[in-house]
Design an enzyme around this catalytic site. Structure first.
Site, PDB file in Angstrom:
ATOM      1  N   CYS A  16       0.837  -1.211   0.000  1.00  0.00           N
ATOM      2  CA  CYS A  16       0.000   0.000   0.000  1.00  0.00           C
ATOM      3  C   CYS A  16       0.868   1.256   0.000  1.00  0.00           C
ATOM      4  O   CYS A  16       0.465   2.300  -0.527  1.00  0.00           O
ATOM      5  CB  CYS A  16      -0.949   0.002   1.192  1.00  0.00           C
ATOM      6  SG  CYS A  16      -0.141  -0.159   2.794  1.00  0.00           S
ATOM      7  N   HIS A  54      -1.562   1.166   7.668  1.00  0.00           N
ATOM      8  CA  HIS A  54      -2.032   1.051   6.284  1.00  0.00           C
ATOM      9  C   HIS A  54      -2.053   2.443   5.650  1.00  0.00           C
ATOM     10  O   HIS A  54      -2.452   3.419   6.282  1.00  0.00           O
ATOM     11  CB  HIS A  54      -3.442   0.439   6.269  1.00  0.00           C
ATOM     12  CG  HIS A  54      -4.013   0.297   4.896  1.00  0.00           C
ATOM     13  ND1 HIS A  54      -3.429  -0.487   3.921  1.00  0.00           N
ATOM     14  CD2 HIS A  54      -5.125   0.847   4.325  1.00  0.00           C
ATOM     15  CE1 HIS A  54      -4.157  -0.413   2.818  1.00  0.00           C
ATOM     16  NE2 HIS A  54      -5.194   0.385   3.036  1.00  0.00           N
TER      17      HIS A  54
END
Length: 483
Positions: free
Chosen positions: A143, A437
């Site tokens: 990510c 994240h």
């Protein structure tokens, strides 16, 4: 043809030019034709590779339709003499014979002109158009890469460069060129396909050229951005403006044109007040935050009697302008960091101040949310308010000099447009230092934002963007946006 060598150094390459006043050949790269023009006052010369005429008084090529037509005719004759046709001439043959560039300019055929006349309707990007929006598959803790790719593919001027096919690869193996892969990525993003893209080739190239990012562990998005810009910069050597990319201080590749700014550092001696100035290139600006172990200079709106960037200040809220004020404030270096003053010729205490000498087209601000020290490793979650539009004028070296001379006035809007920026991408980090994240917000059109969470793209409001925590903030110069 054998006599076409530089009359000064004997080279037959280096962009040979012929004087139009007398029989003299000189190379342009080593400026031998310039020396001839200055000495003899022969101010016109023809480029023997492309057929363009250079004026040494204007210091530019003369663009004339008749001259271009003559150059084309002469080029056709040269191709005919060599038994080549323009469509099959190889780059090697062109280089060896010196009869023109690798690609000839495109001109529409009669058939194409006819089609355009019968189909006057042009395809436009409408406000609800989704072209350019595409999710990216997470290949295992990637990510950090996906959010930076989204920011780069929505950088207006970088998008214009790649979609106009400006990259000419000169690497021995184009499959190992990151710029070629970025060019492919832009084509994929703007192809109209809706299915998520799998960036496995990009990941492989990053692992190959930035080995410290190899592996399936979660990496820092900021570190990836800098590594990606560095590799792109190094791989741009083959482009027209990137010939000097091996010298980072004299590079005009597309990456440096867009992302490189100049940071001025003024060190002032506290005894004689002599100033030592250095200017360093930068790709991003890292800003300290309240809550870090670094003492944060407390700032409140209007401390200097002005309101910068029109930010509405909620009590206790830190703004991006506050962080920039802190970044550009004079800092006393103390007795433990004395420098040798060139005026006093002895070690003295001094103050240091950073200002912007040259602003980049894209200003990237890195909010230092991850703190690593001998005692602790933690994430700083302090909320920082950032604006949709940013004026960098107060943080310019020229503004500081004007203030010191007692002449500083806030410039009017018409004079100040060069320093105005618009927000177009925000990278965010959710979670802790150990487990987190990355997602990003990107601007598709003016006031139209989307949230990119790997393969999932959803519509977002401006409030969603401005309320987010913010880790990397991307601003683009307003007057260079082609929306």
């Amino acid at each position: 043809a054998k006599s076409c060598i530089c009359h000064m150094c004997g080279a037959h390459l280096n962009r040979l030019h012929s004087c139009l006043y007398c029989v003299f050949f000189g190379c342009f790269t080593k400026k031998h034709i310039h020396e001839h023009a200055k000495t003899k006052r022969h101010n016109l010369a023809i480029d023997l590779l492309y057929g363009g005429i250079y004026c040494f008084m204007c210091q530019d090529y003369i663009y004339d339709k008749d001259m271009e037509q003559i150059a084309k005719e002469e080029q056709r004759k040269a191709w005919k003499l060599q038994a080549f046709t323009p469509t099959v001439v190889s780059h090697y043959q062109c280089t060896m014979t010196g009869i023109g560039e690798k690609y000839s300019t495109w001109e529409p055929t009669k058939r194409e002109l006819e089609l355009l006349r019968h189909n006057p309707k042009r395809r436009k990007i409408t406000t609800n158009c989704t072209i350019g929006l595409r999710g990216l598959i997470n290949l295992g803790n990637t990510c950090f890469m996906n959010c930076i790719v989204q920011a780069l593919t929505h950088t207006p001027l970088l998008r214009d460069f790649f979609l106009s096919d400006r990259h000419k690869c000169e690497m021995q193996s184009p499959s190992s060129c990151l710029v070629c892969e970025m060019s492919t990525l832009f084509q994929e993003f703007y192809s109209g396909h809706r299915s998520p893209h799998i960036p496995y080739r990009l990941l492989h190239l990053v692992w190959t050229h930035a080995r410290h990012l190899a592996g399936y562990e979660q990496q820092d998005a900021h570190e990836f951005l800098i590594a990606a810009l560095d590799v792109l910069h190094r791989h741009c050597k083959g482009d027209d403006n990137g010939k000097k990319a091996n010298n980072p201080n004299h590079c005009n590749c597309i990456i440096d044109q867009i992302f490189t700014g100049g940071l001025q550092s003024d060190v002032t001696c506290q005894v004689c007040h002599g100033v030592s100035t250095t200017i360093d290139p930068f790709w991003d600006i890292s800003l300290d935050l309240p809550g870090s172990s670094t003492p944060f200079w407390p700032l409140s709106p209007g401390t200097d009697g002005s309101v910068v960037n029109g930010e509405s200040h909620v009590a206790g809220t830190t703004t991006l302008t506050d962080c920039l004020r802190r970044f550009t404030r004079p800092e006393h270096l103390g007795s433990s960091a004395k420098i040798k003053c060139s005026g006093c010729h002895s070690y003295q205490e001094s103050t240091k101040q950073l200002t912007m000498k040259k602003l980049p087209i894209v200003a990237c601000f890195h909010l230092k949310r991850f703190e690593h020290s001998a005692k602790l490793r933690r994430k700083i979650t302090t909320y920082v308010s950032f604006p949709l539009e940013l004026d960098m004028t107060p943080f310019m070296a020229s503004s500081k000099e004007s203030r010191m001379n007692g002449q500083y006035q806030q410039p009017t809007d018409s004079l100040n447009n060069d320093n105005k920026y618009s927000l177009f991408a925000v990278v965010n980090h959710q979670g802790t230092l150990e487990s987190g994240h990355y997602t990003s917000f990107i601007r598709q059109h003016k006031d139209q934002w989307f949230k990119c969470d790997d393969a999932i793209i959803t519509k977002a409001s401006i409030k969603d963007v401005l309320d987010s925590e913010g880790y990397l903030l991307f601003y683009h110069k307003q007057f260079l946006e082609y929306e």
